[in-house]
Motif scaffolding. Structure first.
Motif, PDB file in Angstrom:
ATOM      1  N   LYS A  65       0.831  -1.215   0.000  1.00  0.00           N
ATOM      2  CA  LYS A  65       0.000   0.000   0.000  1.00  0.00           C
ATOM      3  C   LYS A  65       0.862   1.261   0.000  1.00  0.00           C
ATOM      4  CE  LYS A  65      -2.054  -1.311   3.846  1.00  0.00           C
ATOM      5  NZ  LYS A  65      -1.397  -2.627   3.951  1.00  0.00           N
ATOM      6  N   THR A  66       1.818   1.306   0.925  1.00  0.00           N
ATOM      7  CA  THR A  66       2.652   2.507   1.024  1.00  0.00           C
ATOM      8  C   THR A  66       3.546   2.647  -0.210  1.00  0.00           C
ATOM      9  OG1 THR A  66       2.628   2.165   3.415  1.00  0.00           O
ATOM     10  CG2 THR A  66       4.135   3.828   2.594  1.00  0.00           C
ATOM     11  N   SER A  67       4.060   1.529  -0.697  1.00  0.00           N
ATOM     12  CA  SER A  67       4.887   1.576  -1.917  1.00  0.00           C
ATOM     13  C   SER A  67       4.081   2.131  -3.079  1.00  0.00           C
ATOM     14  CB  SER A  67       5.380   0.174  -2.283  1.00  0.00           C
ATOM     15  OG  SER A  67       6.057  -0.408  -1.202  1.00  0.00           O
ATOM     16  N   ASN A  93       6.197   5.240  10.636  1.00  0.00           N
ATOM     17  CA  ASN A  93       7.061   4.844   9.520  1.00  0.00           C
ATOM     18  C   ASN A  93       6.475   5.202   8.165  1.00  0.00           C
ATOM     19  OD1 ASN A  93       8.499   3.719  11.561  1.00  0.00           O
ATOM     20  ND2 ASN A  93       8.278   1.582  10.917  1.00  0.00           N
ATOM     21  N   ASP A  94       5.196   4.837   7.976  1.00  0.00           N
ATOM     22  CA  ASP A  94       4.589   5.048   6.664  1.00  0.00           C
ATOM     23  C   ASP A  94       4.408   6.540   6.380  1.00  0.00           C
ATOM     24  OD1 ASP A  94       4.651   2.378   6.330  1.00  0.00           O
ATOM     25  OD2 ASP A  94       2.477   2.053   6.288  1.00  0.00           O
ATOM     26  N   ALA A  95       4.028   7.297   7.403  1.00  0.00           N
ATOM     27  CA  ALA A  95       3.868   8.744   7.215  1.00  0.00           C
ATOM     28  C   ALA A  95       5.205   9.366   6.832  1.00  0.00           C
ATOM     29  CB  ALA A  95       3.324   9.390   8.481  1.00  0.00           C
ATOM     30  N   ILE A 138      -6.404   7.189   1.690  1.00  0.00           N
ATOM     31  CA  ILE A 138      -6.427   6.735   3.075  1.00  0.00           C
ATOM     32  C   ILE A 138      -5.874   5.316   3.114  1.00  0.00           C
ATOM     33  CG2 ILE A 138      -7.842   6.327   5.116  1.00  0.00           C
ATOM     34  CD1 ILE A 138      -9.996   8.140   3.848  1.00  0.00           C
ATOM     35  N   GLU A 139      -4.690   5.155   3.697  1.00  0.00           N
ATOM     36  CA  GLU A 139      -4.135   3.803   3.836  1.00  0.00           C
ATOM     37  C   GLU A 139      -4.645   3.220   5.141  1.00  0.00           C
ATOM     38  OE1 GLU A 139       0.135   3.117   3.344  1.00  0.00           O
ATOM     39  OE2 GLU A 139      -0.030   1.276   4.502  1.00  0.00           O
ATOM     40  N   ASN A 140      -5.479   2.205   5.032  1.00  0.00           N
ATOM     41  CA  ASN A 140      -6.086   1.593   6.214  1.00  0.00           C
ATOM     42  C   ASN A 140      -5.075   0.684   6.920  1.00  0.00           C
ATOM     43  OD1 ASN A 140      -8.240   0.756   8.002  1.00  0.00           O
ATOM     44  ND2 ASN A 140      -9.650   1.193   6.323  1.00  0.00           N
TER      45      ASN A 140
END
Ligand SMILES: Nc1nc2c(ncn2[C@@H]2O[C@H](COP(=O)(O)OP(=O)(O)OP(=O)(O)O)[C@@H](O)[C@H]2O)c(=O)[nH]1
Ligand SMILES: [Mg+2]
Ligand SMILES: [Zn+2]
Lengths: 237, 113
Positions: A65-67, A93-95, A138-140
């Motif tokens: 998702k983040t990639s 991390n993802d933010a 929106i990454e759940n």
């Protein structure tokens, strides 16, 4: 039925028992998700008013998702203005990864919670300049079960399945694949090393959700990203 | 485990209705849980006691009414029972199926004092 005491007898005019303080039955027809759905409706109205297209990305942990967000934002940032909400139980991390692309991002940590809900999203976007944004991603929380039930106010739920997870996931987690209307099959650069049956995977997904739209892509090699980008361009045009 | 959240909203809804009616004790709550709703009735049962602690529902009875699922085929219009996600129409084999029953997730009734 007797409205006064709710005792359930139809021909019941002579009450020979005392009314209060005895038990009383109340008929209450209310959806258990009503509160979330109401807040999701408010989010949706806000996003429509500000002209923001909203996607809710759902998948098991690590499907990419983040990639996908990093890649999409980097490739399209000259054309489209993104804002991102990141949901994870813990860490920023993802933010931090999204912030490196230059897009405004807000991390929501759910703690023990297994999904984002409409309330968190409503507050999550408070700091964003929504008028400036074309797309809110929106990454759940990585979880193929719980986020299926919670409307956040998005236009589409996008489910991401990476080929290392196996082609039977739509059958094993039908609620999620039914709730989503877009499916991205990610990491197709790894297909040569796996037994993953792409055709079978599509069939399983369509059996669970005959209306699902499927894209195949790789965030690493970039293969297949063009049709995904075209879809985003059309959706926001 | 989103069932904890679902159970919390059940308690919230019940408390709100009880208060509005001027009642200070809830004796029982009834809910419809569809077999295809994605919510596990046993999990709701399991956490109910913990969730109601300290609320107007403490000590109340939870009555779960399970609603069996059903689907209808878009191609042959056949409607058939489906307690799980059925993947093809038993009559014509089509995958084009829609839910007709079993997605319920609703409070229906409560007994108050
Ligand atoms: N080979 C390959 N690896 C990928 C691809 N996309 C993502 N990955 C890798 O998969 C791992 C997980 O990717 P993330 O983007 O962090 O996945 P995620 O879904 O955001 O993970 P969570 O937020 O923790 O649920 C990383 O090591 C990525 O480099 C791809 O297309 N091909
Ligand atoms: Mg991530
Ligand atoms: Zn049929």
């Amino acid at each position: 039925m007797c409205i006064e005491c709710g005792c359930g007898e139809i021909n019941h005019h002579h009450h020979d028992h005392e009314h209060d303080p005895g038990p009383k039955t109340l008929r209450v027809e209310e959806d258990l998700l009503a509160k979330n759905n109401r807040l999701a409706g408010l989010n949706r109205a806000l996003f429509a008013e500000r002209g923001v297209f909203v996607l809710n990305l759902v998948s098991s942990p690590g499907s990419g998702k983040t990639s996908l967000l990093e890649k999409t934002i980097s490739d399209l940032k000259t054309e489209l203005c993104f804002a991102v909400l990141e949901g994870d139980q813990q860490t920023a991390n993802d933010a931090n990864r999204i912030a490196a692309t230059g897009a405004p991002v807000k991390q929501i940590n759910t703690g023990a919670g297994c999904h984002l809900d409409a309330h968190m999203v409503g507050h999550g976007v408070e700091g964003f300049d929504l008028d400036a944004a074309d797309i809110l991603m929106i990454e759940n929380v990585g979880n193929l079960v719980c986020p299926a039930e919670f409307d956040l106010g998005e236009q589409h739920k996008v489910v991401i399945l990476s080929v290392t997870e196996g082609e039977d996931k739509p059958q094993k987690y039908p609620h999620m694949f039914r709730a989503a209307d877009i499916m991205l099959i990610n990491k197709i650069d790894l297909l040569p090393y796996l037994d993953f049956n792409l055709e079978q995977c599509r069939t399983y997904a369509q059996q669970v959700n005959p209306d699902i739209r499927i894209f195949e892509l790789s965030c690493n090699s970039g293969e297949g990203l063009d049709s995904w980008y075209d879809w985003l361009r059309q959706a926001t045009a | 485990m989103h069932e904890v959240g679902i159970t919390r909203s059940l308690v919230e809804i019940a408390e709100e209705h009880a208060r509005t009616g001027g009642h200070n004790k809830v004796l029982s709550v009834s809910v419809d849980i569809g077999e295809l709703s994605g919510v596990v009735a046993e999990a709701v049962e399991f956490c109910f006691e913990a969730v109601v602690r300290g609320t107007l529902l403490e000590g109340s009875r939870l009555i779960i009414n399970r609603i069996p699922g059903a689907m209808r085929c878009r191609d042959c219009q056949q409607e058939f029972p489906a307690d799980n996600y059925t993947l093809e129409c038993p009559q014509c084999g089509s995958f084009m199926l829609d839910f007709t029953k079993g997605k319920e997730l609703q409070m229906t009734e409560m007994e108050v004092e």
